[in-house]
Design an enzyme around this catalytic site. Structure first.
Site, PDB file in Angstrom:
ATOM      1  N   LYS A 177     -33.562 -30.554  30.605  1.00 21.52           N
ATOM      2  CA  LYS A 177     -33.632 -31.945  31.064  1.00 21.52           C
ATOM      3  C   LYS A 177     -34.119 -31.964  32.514  1.00 21.52           C
ATOM      4  CE  LYS A 177     -31.561 -33.452  27.270  1.00 21.52           C
ATOM      5  NZ  LYS A 177     -32.049 -34.413  26.302  1.00 21.52           N
ATOM      6  N   GLU A 206     -37.897 -32.848  21.664  1.00 26.16           N
ATOM      7  CA  GLU A 206     -38.828 -33.153  20.570  1.00 26.16           C
ATOM      8  C   GLU A 206     -40.186 -33.601  21.079  1.00 26.16           C
ATOM      9  OE1 GLU A 206     -36.292 -34.971  21.427  1.00 26.16           O
ATOM     10  OE2 GLU A 206     -37.021 -37.023  21.703  1.00 26.16           O
ATOM     11  N   HIS A 295     -36.321 -29.838  14.791  1.00 32.10           N
ATOM     12  CA  HIS A 295     -35.702 -31.009  15.424  1.00 32.10           C
ATOM     13  C   HIS A 295     -35.965 -32.194  14.502  1.00 32.10           C
ATOM     14  CE1 HIS A 295     -34.496 -33.181  19.245  1.00 32.10           C
ATOM     15  NE2 HIS A 295     -34.804 -34.150  18.409  1.00 32.10           N
TER      16      HIS A 295
END
Lengths: 485, 138
Positions: A177, A206, A295
């Site tokens: 992140k 993703e 994912h």
């Protein structure tokens, strides 16, 4: 006594015109499904005034041989065999206007080893059918004869553990992140810190593919530097899911080859690339000793609502056939949809060799998996170290626990966040094995472990009491009735 | 550097009583427990030396702890691990693996890089200890 739904035969059946589906042979209440039949369970919500049996027959018809009118060319075929047969319609408990329709399909209706073909039949045409308000594919029974036309997961849980040299505990991961905006160099920093701190995996999100701020090759190069440095720092095998999702198969193969050349143990794809592309990448993974992470990007558009779409348990079954190794399947306690019983059903489909019927977890059929490899479920989204006892209780040992914010958001940095998660995990597994009532005593076990681990103490302080308690939109229709003893 | 392989390497080193609890868990699950040792801790060194066969049919965790201590007497400056094997169909592999002994000093590993075409890199991880012959490493 005739009730108006008897099947017609001969001239009466094949005169030009429009007939009710149930009279055309798509409703056979006496039908005994064969061991080799594929069975679908649909939740149907007919329009007001539409007979549920006719609606079920229509779904059977439109997902197999029928069209809206009688065609004489049926009589050139063994049409009795090719007709899907609705054979049972039950009202859904506590849901007026909804019915469970059981429909059996002959094995010959399907091409071997093709999810695209299976889905083109089963969900290809019927979901927009006007006489229905809504339609949901709840479950499927896949016969062993059909399962054997697939290779299944390229690696499987056991071999994945052997390759990673990691046994006896859930694997730990984190999604890098912020998911967009980091340069390759900065991105690799997060990977290095998290893996060195104690995680087994880091993960691309993703929608990290190849954007202006970070070209995919840059990401792969910096990530693999980070993976190797972290491996040397800990003596463990480490991995980072390099997302090879791209606009074309050619480009995905190119990226996967590069990941392999750099020595990555794992690559990832998104569900939105489509079933055929997933099967192709699974074959590639099998040929190249690669773990394949999926994912489930986009699935909630059709899995979440209870009355319309496709249940995730069906997607999980398709993905086990298609051959992915990892698949996101819910956390129970985190920020994303998933009630405990339904999630247990998903996990059982991924990890067991045989699923007995279990209505309370949403599994409608006995399902043999014919020794197909097992998929590793991935729990990701809004989980943290303070929930470790609950996570192990609900999700078990063969799972990847992904703490993204719960690692990177640690007040003392990413390494400290990773260490907190790993210490919490090992302490909880140790306590469980030692016979402690770890679910009950979880908070004390964590507090005790935190005495030797400042990062864990800080994590527990920061995220103390963070929970996501919302009602699930998708829960089983059948509940266990407590028995008095 | 502390070698982080195995299930409990982020916890303080286990006491014999703690080892006993974990071994008993394995035995109660019907797994065969085994002791292995090495002086080559490379993450992909799969085959550590076996301190005897896996102890099939052994109902007593104390017997495993005894063997761990026997192994320590001879290989006190090696890595020693306890491994449990599950022979059930569909698994037939290891269920738990944890380190129970370490060398006094753990020099760790270095990454060697070979720059190849483009900006690609060939990585190799080497243990400092394994530059020396087996038996003279720690």
């Amino acid at each position: 006594m005739p009730d108006g739904s008897e099947k017609l035969t001969g001239k009466a059946r094949y005169s030009a015109g429009v007939l009710e589906y149930k009279k055309m042979g798509y409703w056979e209440p006496d039908y005994e499904p064969k061991d080799t039949d594929i069975i679908s369970l649909f939740r149907i919500t007919p329009q007001d005034g539409v007979d549920p049996i006719e609606a079920a027959a229509a779904v059977a018809g439109e997902s197999s041989t029928a069209t809206w009118t009688v065609v004489w060319t049926d009589r050139l075929t063994a049409c009795e065999k090719y007709r899907a047969k609705a054979y049972r319609v039950d009202p859904v408990p506590n849901s007026p206007g909804q019915y469970f329709a059981y429909i059996a399909y002959d094995l010959d209706l399907f091409e071997p080893g093709s999810i695209a073909n299976l889905t083109a039949s089963i969900i290809g045409n019927v979901f927009g059918f006007k006489p229905l308000k809504a339609l949901r594919l709840e479950d499927m029974r896949l016969p062993v004869a059909y399962i054997k036309t697939y290779n299944g997961p390229a690696t499987g849980i056991v071999v994945e553990r052997e390759r990673l040299n990691c046994f006896g505990r859930p694997l730990l991961g984190a999604t890098v992140k912020p998911k967009l905006g980091l340069s390759g160099r900065n991105y690799g920093r997060v990977v290095y810190e998290a893996l060195k701190g104690g995680l087994d995996f880091t993960k691309d999100d993703e929608n990290i593919n190849s954007q202006p701020f970070m070209h995919w090759r840059d990401r792969f190069l910096y990530c693999m530097e980070a993976v190797n440095r972290a491996s040397a720092a800990t003596g463990e095998v480490k991995g980072t899911y390099l997302n090879v999702t791209a606009g074309t198969m050619e480009e995905m193969y190119k990226r996967a080859e590069f990941a392999k050349d750099l020595g990555s143990v794992i690559i990832m794809i998104d569900l939105v690339i489509g079933y055929t592309a997933i099967q192709s990448m699974a074959n590639w993974a099998r040929d190249n000793d690669m773990i394949l992470h999926l994912h489930r990007a986009g699935h909630s558009t059709y899995t979440r609502q209870r009355t319309h779409g496709v249940s995730f348990r069906v997607i999980a079954k398709w993905m086990r056939l298609a051959g992915v190794d990892h698949i996101h399947a819910g956390t129970v306690v985190g920020k994303l949809e998933g009630d405990p019983a339904t999630t247990k059903g998903f996990y059982d489909i991924m990890r067991e060799e045989y699923n007995p019927q279990s209505l309370e977890t949403g599994i409608f059929f006995d399902q043999h998996w014919a020794s197909l490899n097992k998929m590793m479920p991935v729990a990701s989204g809004g989980i943290h170290a303070g929930q470790m006892h609950q996570l192990i209780h609900y999700l078990g040992e063969d799972v990847v626990l992904q703490f993204g914010g719960g690692t990177i958001g640690h007040p003392q940095g990413i390494q400290a966040g990773a260490e907190a998660n790993r210490v919490a995990l090992e302490a909880m597994i140790f306590a469980r094995n030692a016979g402690d009532d770890y679910l009950q005593n979880g908070p004390e076990i964590l507090a005790r472990a935190a005495k030797n681990c400042t990062p864990l103490k800080q994590a527990l302080d920061v995220w103390k009491g963070v929970t996501f308690n919302y009602e699930s939109t998708d829960a089983p229709d059948f509940v266990v009735t407590p028995t008095t003893s | 550097m502390k070698l982080r392989q195995g299930t409990f390497s982020f916890l303080p080193d286990l006491t014999d009583a703690e080892i006993h609890t974990q071994v008993q868990y394995c035995i109660d699950n019907g797994w065969a427990v085994s002791v292995e040792y090495t002086d080559d801790p490379h993450p992909r060194n799969t085959y550590w030396e076996m301190w005897g066969h896996p102890m099939f049919d052994n109902p007593d965790a104390a017997a495993v702890v005894f063997e761990v201590n026997e192994c320590r007497k001879q290989f006190g400056d090696y890595y020693i691990r306890v491994i449990a094997f599950d022979s059930s169909h569909g698994w037939e592999s290891i269920k738990l693996s944890f380190i129970v002994n370490r060398p006094k000093e753990e020099p760790g590993f270095h990454v060697s890089r070979e720059e190849v075409k483009g900006r690609s890199m060939r990585y190799s991880i080497k243990s400092y200890a394994t530059d020396k012959p087996e038996g003279r490493r720690y």
